[in-house]
Each structure stands twice: as C-alpha cells, then as structure tokens.
Design a protein around this motif. Structure first.
Motif, PDB file in Angstrom:
ATOM      1  N   PRO A 112       0.813  -1.215   0.000  1.00 26.48           N
ATOM      2  CA  PRO A 112       0.000   0.000   0.000  1.00 26.48           C
ATOM      3  C   PRO A 112       0.850   1.270   0.000  1.00 26.48           C
ATOM      4  CG  PRO A 112       0.055  -0.976   2.187  1.00 26.48           C
ATOM      5  CD  PRO A 112       0.795  -1.915   1.286  1.00 26.48           C
ATOM      6  N   VAL A 113       0.445   2.254  -0.792  1.00 26.55           N
ATOM      7  CA  VAL A 113       1.038   3.595  -0.796  1.00 26.55           C
ATOM      8  C   VAL A 113      -0.105   4.599  -0.767  1.00 26.55           C
ATOM      9  CG1 VAL A 113       3.121   2.885  -2.031  1.00 26.55           C
ATOM     10  CG2 VAL A 113       1.118   3.670  -3.319  1.00 26.55           C
ATOM     11  N   GLN A 114       0.214   5.819  -0.378  1.00 28.63           N
ATOM     12  CA  GLN A 114      -0.806   6.851  -0.338  1.00 28.63           C
ATOM     13  C   GLN A 114      -1.296   7.162  -1.758  1.00 28.63           C
ATOM     14  OE1 GLN A 114       1.211   9.968   2.063  1.00 28.63           O
ATOM     15  NE2 GLN A 114      -0.670   9.899   3.286  1.00 28.63           N
ATOM     16  N   ALA A 115      -2.611   7.158  -1.925  1.00 26.11           N
ATOM     17  CA  ALA A 115      -3.179   7.436  -3.245  1.00 26.11           C
ATOM     18  C   ALA A 115      -3.063   8.904  -3.609  1.00 26.11           C
ATOM     19  CB  ALA A 115      -4.646   7.000  -3.270  1.00 26.11           C
ATOM     20  N   ASN A 116      -3.024   9.791  -2.627  1.00 29.95           N
ATOM     21  CA  ASN A 116      -2.941  11.231  -2.889  1.00 29.95           C
ATOM     22  C   ASN A 116      -1.920  11.849  -1.937  1.00 29.95           C
ATOM     23  OD1 ASN A 116      -3.429  13.847  -3.752  1.00 29.95           O
ATOM     24  ND2 ASN A 116      -5.338  14.073  -2.582  1.00 29.95           N
ATOM     25  N   PRO A 117      -0.607  11.537  -2.139  1.00 31.56           N
ATOM     26  CA  PRO A 117       0.400  11.996  -1.167  1.00 31.56           C
ATOM     27  C   PRO A 117       0.554  13.510  -1.126  1.00 31.56           C
ATOM     28  CG  PRO A 117       1.457  11.064  -3.104  1.00 31.56           C
ATOM     29  CD  PRO A 117      -0.010  10.771  -3.233  1.00 31.56           C
ATOM     30  N   ASP A 118       0.235  14.205  -2.215  1.00 33.55           N
ATOM     31  CA  ASP A 118       0.408  15.664  -2.249  1.00 33.55           C
ATOM     32  C   ASP A 118      -0.846  16.428  -1.848  1.00 33.55           C
ATOM     33  OD1 ASP A 118       3.079  15.454  -3.201  1.00 33.55           O
ATOM     34  OD2 ASP A 118       2.305  15.020  -5.210  1.00 33.55           O
ATOM     35  N   GLY A 119      -1.921  15.702  -1.535  1.00 32.14           N
ATOM     36  CA  GLY A 119      -3.131  16.340  -1.058  1.00 32.14           C
ATOM     37  C   GLY A 119      -3.854  17.185  -2.080  1.00 32.14           C
ATOM     38  N   TYR A 120      -3.859  16.735  -3.347  1.00 32.56           N
ATOM     39  CA  TYR A 120      -4.569  17.492  -4.368  1.00 32.56           C
ATOM     40  C   TYR A 120      -6.063  17.520  -4.073  1.00 32.56           C
ATOM     41  CZ  TYR A 120      -0.274  17.203  -7.114  1.00 32.56           C
ATOM     42  OH  TYR A 120       1.014  17.306  -7.544  1.00 32.56           O
ATOM     43  N   SER A 121      -6.656  18.681  -4.278  1.00 32.25           N
ATOM     44  CA  SER A 121      -8.089  18.806  -4.050  1.00 32.25           C
ATOM     45  C   SER A 121      -8.860  18.044  -5.122  1.00 32.25           C
ATOM     46  CB  SER A 121      -8.502  20.290  -4.084  1.00 32.25           C
ATOM     47  OG  SER A 121      -8.184  20.873  -5.342  1.00 32.25           O
ATOM     48  N   GLY A 122      -9.955  17.503  -4.744  1.00 33.80           N
ATOM     49  CA  GLY A 122     -10.774  16.746  -5.674  1.00 33.80           C
ATOM     50  C   GLY A 122     -10.375  15.298  -5.798  1.00 33.80           C
ATOM     51  N   THR A 123      -9.273  14.909  -5.153  1.00 33.98           N
ATOM     52  CA  THR A 123      -8.817  13.523  -5.181  1.00 33.98           C
ATOM     53  C   THR A 123      -9.055  12.887  -3.816  1.00 33.98           C
ATOM     54  OG1 THR A 123      -7.102  14.077  -6.779  1.00 33.98           O
ATOM     55  CG2 THR A 123      -6.863  11.983  -5.608  1.00 33.98           C
ATOM     56  N   THR A 124      -9.676  11.758  -3.819  1.00 38.81           N
ATOM     57  CA  THR A 124     -10.006  11.091  -2.557  1.00 38.81           C
ATOM     58  C   THR A 124      -8.737  10.602  -1.875  1.00 38.81           C
ATOM     59  OG1 THR A 124     -12.111  10.381  -3.488  1.00 38.81           O
ATOM     60  CG2 THR A 124     -11.337   9.239  -1.490  1.00 38.81           C
ATOM     61  N   PRO A 125      -8.503  11.005  -0.616  1.00 36.51           N
ATOM     62  CA  PRO A 125      -7.333  10.484   0.097  1.00 36.51           C
ATOM     63  C   PRO A 125      -7.516   9.018   0.439  1.00 36.51           C
ATOM     64  CG  PRO A 125      -8.702  11.775   1.572  1.00 36.51           C
ATOM     65  CD  PRO A 125      -9.306  11.915   0.193  1.00 36.51           C
ATOM     66  N   GLY A 126      -6.419   8.355   0.653  1.00 33.93           N
ATOM     67  CA  GLY A 126      -6.477   6.939   0.993  1.00 33.93           C
ATOM     68  C   GLY A 126      -5.240   6.214   0.500  1.00 33.93           C
ATOM     69  N   PHE A 127      -5.352   4.902   0.330  1.00 32.21           N
ATOM     70  CA  PHE A 127      -4.216   4.085  -0.076  1.00 32.21           C
ATOM     71  C   PHE A 127      -4.590   3.251  -1.299  1.00 32.21           C
ATOM     72  CE2 PHE A 127      -3.462   5.054   4.333  1.00 32.21           C
ATOM     73  CZ  PHE A 127      -2.094   5.265   4.396  1.00 32.21           C
ATOM     74  N   GLU A 128      -3.554   2.924  -2.069  1.00 25.14           N
ATOM     75  CA  GLU A 128      -3.703   2.019  -3.196  1.00 25.14           C
ATOM     76  C   GLU A 128      -2.518   1.064  -3.209  1.00 25.14           C
ATOM     77  OE1 GLU A 128      -3.738   4.388  -6.704  1.00 25.14           O
ATOM     78  OE2 GLU A 128      -1.623   4.981  -6.533  1.00 25.14           O
ATOM     79  N   LEU A 129      -2.665  -0.080  -3.866  1.00 21.77           N
ATOM     80  CA  LEU A 129      -1.592  -1.065  -3.941  1.00 21.77           C
ATOM     81  C   LEU A 129      -0.693  -0.766  -5.131  1.00 21.77           C
ATOM     82  CD1 LEU A 129      -3.515  -4.360  -3.100  1.00 21.77           C
ATOM     83  CD2 LEU A 129      -2.028  -3.022  -1.612  1.00 21.77           C
ATOM     84  N   GLN A 130       0.605  -0.725  -4.868  1.00 23.20           N
ATOM     85  CA  GLN A 130       1.595  -0.427  -5.912  1.00 23.20           C
ATOM     86  C   GLN A 130       2.520  -1.627  -6.092  1.00 23.20           C
ATOM     87  OE1 GLN A 130       5.090   2.385  -5.377  1.00 23.20           O
ATOM     88  NE2 GLN A 130       3.780   3.629  -6.707  1.00 23.20           N
ATOM     89  N   THR A 131       2.815  -1.978  -7.348  1.00 21.96           N
ATOM     90  CA  THR A 131       3.678  -3.119  -7.670  1.00 21.96           C
ATOM     91  C   THR A 131       5.108  -2.648  -7.915  1.00 21.96           C
ATOM     92  OG1 THR A 131       1.848  -4.353  -8.660  1.00 21.96           O
ATOM     93  CG2 THR A 131       4.068  -5.043  -9.258  1.00 21.96           C
ATOM     94  N   LEU A 132       6.066  -3.381  -7.352  1.00 25.80           N
ATOM     95  CA  LEU A 132       7.487  -3.070  -7.502  1.00 25.80           C
ATOM     96  C   LEU A 132       8.207  -4.304  -8.027  1.00 25.80           C
ATOM     97  CD1 LEU A 132      10.064  -1.338  -6.973  1.00 25.80           C
ATOM     98  CD2 LEU A 132      10.080  -2.316  -4.663  1.00 25.80           C
TER      99      LEU A 132
END
Length: 213
Positions: free
Chosen positions: A43-63
C-alpha cells in the motif's frame, strides 16, 4: 583346482548380477553469482500531495526488482551407485552456501546487503568425468533435482534443479554449475478492500565455478 574354479565362477556370477558398486565421496568448493528476481506489492498513499478533488487513501503499488547475489559454497558429492565401469553414477550432492544480496535501488527495503544461507540438496545423475574415480573421460555432465532450504528473514525455500559441466585432469577436476528454483516462493496478505493479495514473489538463479578436492 576344482575349488578354485568354483570360487572364480561365483565371483564372475556376482559381478554379472550386481553391476552397481559403492563409490568414494568427494568434497568441492565453489564461488558464484546469482540473480534473485522479486516482485512486491504494497500500500502507498493514493494522494500523497493532497490534491483537491482527489479522494485520500491508499492504493496497492507493484514493484519489480532484480537482486544480485554473491556466494561461496562447500559441497559433498557422493556417487552412491556406479554403472558402465564407473562412467555413469547416481548419487547425491549436499551443499551449504553463504551469500550476500545487494541492489543499487533505494526503494527495496529489507533485502539490500542481506546475508542469506542456502542449503541446496540434490539427487544426481552423472556421466563421464566426476561420475566416479574409475571414469576415464576428461569431460562429464551432471544433472540434479532436489530442494533448496534457506535461512533468511523470510522462509525462502523452493524445489531446485542443477546442471553441471566438468573438466577433469589427473590431479583434480573443475566444474561449472547452473542452478535454478523450479518455482517462485509466494507470500500473500489479506486486505479489507482487495481480499487476498500476492504481496511478494521471489526466485533464485545461480552460476557457480568450483573445484573438487
């Protein structure tokens, strides 16, 4: 005279009925390089920069990453059964390997500069050099299947196979060995939003140059 003839006949019959013989074991040492491909998902932050209009939360990222492995190995080859006057044999190859994992990537946590202890053990078939001390060939080949046990911060174990080419001289023999996990080790985690997710997939490949003694 008759008694000697009977003894010779028994000996000849025994050698015809039992063409398989025990064989002296040999140690070997080798050094090698390997690659450990890894895929992780977390999991990583879906909106790490806090852009307005974007739902905060987490998403799964592949490495995806390739880890490099340097290792030293001590082994014990035991051709237990030999055939064809020592030019073929079945046996085992028991090994203990210490290695160091490394990568230049900064986003791979926990794996960089990590020590790993591998114990790959094989059932082997050999033809030619190194099949037995009776072989008269300068070159030989060996194949093996077995299991690689590992001491690591993860239970990093897997079925394994190896292919070995041998060049023999009157005093010693050298070999090159290719080995590979037959399937990757997989780890899973349960996420409330995603269900059961494969969070890590890891596999080991090795090339080793060694000498029997």
């Amino acid at each position: 005279m008759k008694k000697c003839f009977i003894l010779l006949a028994i000996a000849a019959g025994g050698s015809w009925a039992c063409p398989v013989h025990a064989q002296v074991s040999k140690f070997h040492g080798d050094f090698g390089v390997g690659m450990v491909p890894m895929r992780s998902k977390g999991p990583v932050q879906a909106n790490p920069d806090g852009y307005s209009g974007t739902t905060p939360g987490f998403e799964l990222q592949t490495l995806d990453a390739n880890l490099f492995l340097l290792n030293l190995n001590l082994g014990f080859d035991a051709p237990l059964l030999q055939l064809s006057q020592g030019e073929q044999s079945f046996g085992v190859s028991l090994n203990a390997t210490a290695g160091l994992l490394g990568t230049t990537r900064q986003d791979v946590d926990g794996f960089n500069r990590s020590v790993i202890l591998d114990l790959p053990q094989y059932v082997t078939y050999r033809y030619g050099a190194k099949a037995s001390k009776h072989s008269k060939k300068d070159f030989g080949v060996g194949v093996g299947v077995g299991y690689r046990f590992s001491r690591f911060f993860l239970p990093f174990n897997s079925p394994s196979a190896m292919l070995e080419g041998v060049y023999s001289t009157p005093d010693n023999d050298w070999f090159i060995r290719l080995s590979s996990d037959l399937k990757p080790m997989r780890f899973y985690n349960l996420y409330s939003s995603e269900g059961l997710v494969e969070v890590l997939r890891i596999r080991e490949f090795n090339v080793q140059l060694g000498k029997s003694f």
